[in-house]
Design a protein around this motif. Structure first.
Motif, PDB file in Angstrom:
ATOM      1  N   ASN A 215      56.357  -7.111  51.657  1.00 26.69           N
ATOM      2  CA  ASN A 215      56.083  -5.734  52.074  1.00 26.69           C
ATOM      3  C   ASN A 215      54.703  -5.276  51.628  1.00 26.69           C
ATOM      4  O   ASN A 215      54.025  -4.537  52.345  1.00 26.69           O
ATOM      5  CB  ASN A 215      57.170  -4.795  51.535  1.00 26.69           C
ATOM      6  N   CYS A 218      52.378  -6.867  54.141  1.00 24.83           N
ATOM      7  CA  CYS A 218      52.371  -6.163  55.429  1.00 24.83           C
ATOM      8  C   CYS A 218      51.598  -4.851  55.349  1.00 24.83           C
ATOM      9  O   CYS A 218      50.907  -4.472  56.295  1.00 24.83           O
ATOM     10  CB  CYS A 218      53.801  -5.885  55.876  1.00 24.83           C
ATOM     11  N   ARG A 219      51.708  -4.156  54.225  1.00 27.28           N
ATOM     12  CA  ARG A 219      51.063  -2.849  54.118  1.00 27.28           C
ATOM     13  C   ARG A 219      49.553  -2.960  53.968  1.00 27.28           C
ATOM     14  O   ARG A 219      48.803  -2.163  54.547  1.00 27.28           O
ATOM     15  CB  ARG A 219      51.635  -2.064  52.937  1.00 27.28           C
ATOM     16  N   TYR A 220      49.068  -3.947  53.206  1.00 24.63           N
ATOM     17  CA  TYR A 220      47.646  -3.967  52.866  1.00 24.63           C
ATOM     18  C   TYR A 220      46.828  -5.006  53.640  1.00 24.63           C
ATOM     19  O   TYR A 220      45.617  -4.837  53.794  1.00 24.63           O
ATOM     20  CB  TYR A 220      47.474  -4.198  51.360  1.00 24.63           C
ATOM     21  N   THR A 222      45.133  -7.174  56.610  1.00 29.69           N
ATOM     22  CA  THR A 222      44.755  -7.073  58.020  1.00 29.69           C
ATOM     23  C   THR A 222      45.076  -8.374  58.742  1.00 29.69           C
ATOM     24  O   THR A 222      45.118  -8.418  59.975  1.00 29.69           O
ATOM     25  CB  THR A 222      43.252  -6.774  58.165  1.00 29.69           C
ATOM     26  N   ALA A 237      47.714 -10.483  62.636  1.00 31.35           N
ATOM     27  CA  ALA A 237      47.923  -9.160  62.063  1.00 31.35           C
ATOM     28  C   ALA A 237      49.402  -8.967  61.767  1.00 31.35           C
ATOM     29  O   ALA A 237      50.257  -9.459  62.513  1.00 31.35           O
ATOM     30  CB  ALA A 237      47.435  -8.091  63.038  1.00 31.35           C
ATOM     31  N   PRO A 238      49.751  -8.269  60.662  1.00 35.81           N
ATOM     32  CA  PRO A 238      51.167  -8.092  60.302  1.00 35.81           C
ATOM     33  C   PRO A 238      52.021  -7.562  61.441  1.00 35.81           C
ATOM     34  O   PRO A 238      53.126  -8.056  61.699  1.00 35.81           O
ATOM     35  CB  PRO A 238      51.108  -7.095  59.138  1.00 35.81           C
ATOM     36  N   GLU A 239      51.509  -6.557  62.161  1.00 31.89           N
ATOM     37  CA  GLU A 239      52.294  -5.950  63.233  1.00 31.89           C
ATOM     38  C   GLU A 239      52.508  -6.893  64.409  1.00 31.89           C
ATOM     39  O   GLU A 239      53.420  -6.690  65.236  1.00 31.89           O
ATOM     40  CB  GLU A 239      51.634  -4.662  63.727  1.00 31.89           C
ATOM     41  N   GLU A 259      60.012  -0.065  60.486  1.00 31.40           N
ATOM     42  CA  GLU A 259      58.681   0.499  60.256  1.00 31.40           C
ATOM     43  C   GLU A 259      58.607   1.143  58.877  1.00 31.40           C
ATOM     44  O   GLU A 259      59.474   1.926  58.498  1.00 31.40           O
ATOM     45  CB  GLU A 259      58.352   1.533  61.327  1.00 31.40           C
ATOM     46  N   ASP A 260      57.588   0.784  58.118  1.00 35.74           N
ATOM     47  CA  ASP A 260      57.348   1.409  56.820  1.00 35.74           C
ATOM     48  C   ASP A 260      57.126   2.902  57.061  1.00 35.74           C
ATOM     49  O   ASP A 260      56.212   3.285  57.803  1.00 35.74           O
ATOM     50  CB  ASP A 260      56.095   0.775  56.185  1.00 35.74           C
ATOM     51  N   ALA A 263      53.301   3.758  55.735  1.00 38.37           N
ATOM     52  CA  ALA A 263      52.121   3.116  56.318  1.00 38.37           C
ATOM     53  C   ALA A 263      52.263   2.794  57.800  1.00 38.37           C
ATOM     54  O   ALA A 263      51.262   2.525  58.469  1.00 38.37           O
ATOM     55  CB  ALA A 263      51.807   1.829  55.544  1.00 38.37           C
ATOM     56  N   THR A 265      53.553   0.140  58.906  1.00 36.40           N
ATOM     57  CA  THR A 265      53.476  -1.314  59.012  1.00 36.40           C
ATOM     58  C   THR A 265      54.890  -1.900  58.967  1.00 36.40           C
ATOM     59  O   THR A 265      55.853  -1.200  58.644  1.00 36.40           O
ATOM     60  CB  THR A 265      52.640  -1.874  57.852  1.00 36.40           C
TER      61      THR A 265
END
Length: 291
Positions: A215, A218-220, A222, A237-239, A259-260, A263, A265
């Motif tokens: 997690n 995924c948040r930080y 790119t 990219a995480p998404e 979805e976070d 963020a 993400t």
């Protein structure tokens, strides 16, 4: 949080500064990865994820020149990284290995100052530029008040921040960090990841880190590189790449990817054995996110 001064970026037009071409990485007679190729996008925050012993740290060691491939090559600025001198590489690439040992009795300020070694020459001694780099690196990692303390008297989390400061003091545009959040409590983990994100987004640094927390990745990040059994099974990219199928293939873990709420993400929630007590998840979201 102050971001250390932006270093000179020596970009190679049309190709990434750091890449690996068909490399085989081994320790003695034990082969970890065969025919591995990867391109680290310039100015990305790339995070390498995967289960224990899958080859994450080995790949990072290969990219940083610590481990010579038995075949293939790692390229830095279009040239085999082993054709560069060690000092030249250290001016371009800062590395925080998984395990670091400080000399007995060395103080925090003296250890951080060792990050300036690649910039020293026989006719160039300590300068105002060196002093400013050390001061900024300690401020960015919030260890200024520890500057006179011996490193071996610090807690594990404090020592980890000192090592990160030493890497920042090198003022390189490429930063490679192997599990940089080890020993840090959750507040300092987020603080460090925020700093690395700022170095990437505001300072133009290319950051490559091995992280265990998916997690956080995924948040930080790119750009994510997912590994298993010495192979890269997905990157992007995480998404674009993180879903329940990828988590299952990478970690063998059943999960729900949503979805976070902070963020936006991907956020991974493990399903596990199903033996945990069921609660109302909305109660946590309602009280956990500032309105």
């Amino acid at each position: 949080m102050k971001v250390p001064e932006k270093p000179h970026l020596n970009l190679v037009k049309g190709s990434p500064r750091l890449s690996a071409e068909n490399i085989t990485l081994s320790y003695d007679e034990r082969t970890i990865s065969v025919g591995l190729s990867v391109k680290i996008p310039d100015r990305s925050f790339t995070v390498i994820v995967g289960p224990n012993a899958c080859g994450k740290s080995t790949l990072l060691r290969g990219l940083s020149r610590l481990l010579r491939p038995s075949s293939g090559q790692v390229l830095l600025d279009g040239k085999n990284i082993h054709a560069h001198s060690a000092k030249h590489v250290a001016r371009q690439l800062g590395l925080l290995p998984q395990t670091s040992l400080a000399p007995d009795g060395i103080t925090v300020a003296d250890l951080v100052a060792r990050g300036r070694y690649p910039h020293q020459k026989f006719i160039r001694q300590w300068s105002r530029e060196d002093e400013a780099a050390v001061v900024n690196a300690m401020a960015a990692t919030r260890i200024t008040d520890l500057s006179a303390r011996p490193v071996d008297e610090l807690s594990g989390g404090q020592r980890q921040r000192v090592w990160v400061a030493m890497v920042l003091a090198q003022q390189t545009s490429l930063l490679l960090l192997d599990e940089p959040t080890t020993f840090l409590d959750i507040a300092h983990q987020i603080e460090l990841l925020e700093l690395l994100s700022s170095l990437n987004q505001d300072g133009g640094h290319t950051v490559v880190a091995v992280l265990h927390d998916l997690n956080h990745a995924c948040r930080y990040a790119t750009h994510i590189i997912a590994m298993r059994d010495g192979e890269i099974i997905a990157e992007g990219a995480p998404e674009d790449i993180v879903d329940a199928d990828l988590v299952k293939r990478t970690f063998g873990l059943d999960c729900i990817v949503s979805e976070d709420p902070v963020a936006g993400t991907p956020m991974v929630t493990p399903i596990g054995s199903g033996r945990i007590k069921t609660r109302k998840p909305t109660s946590f979201i309602k009280h956990g996110v500032p309105k």
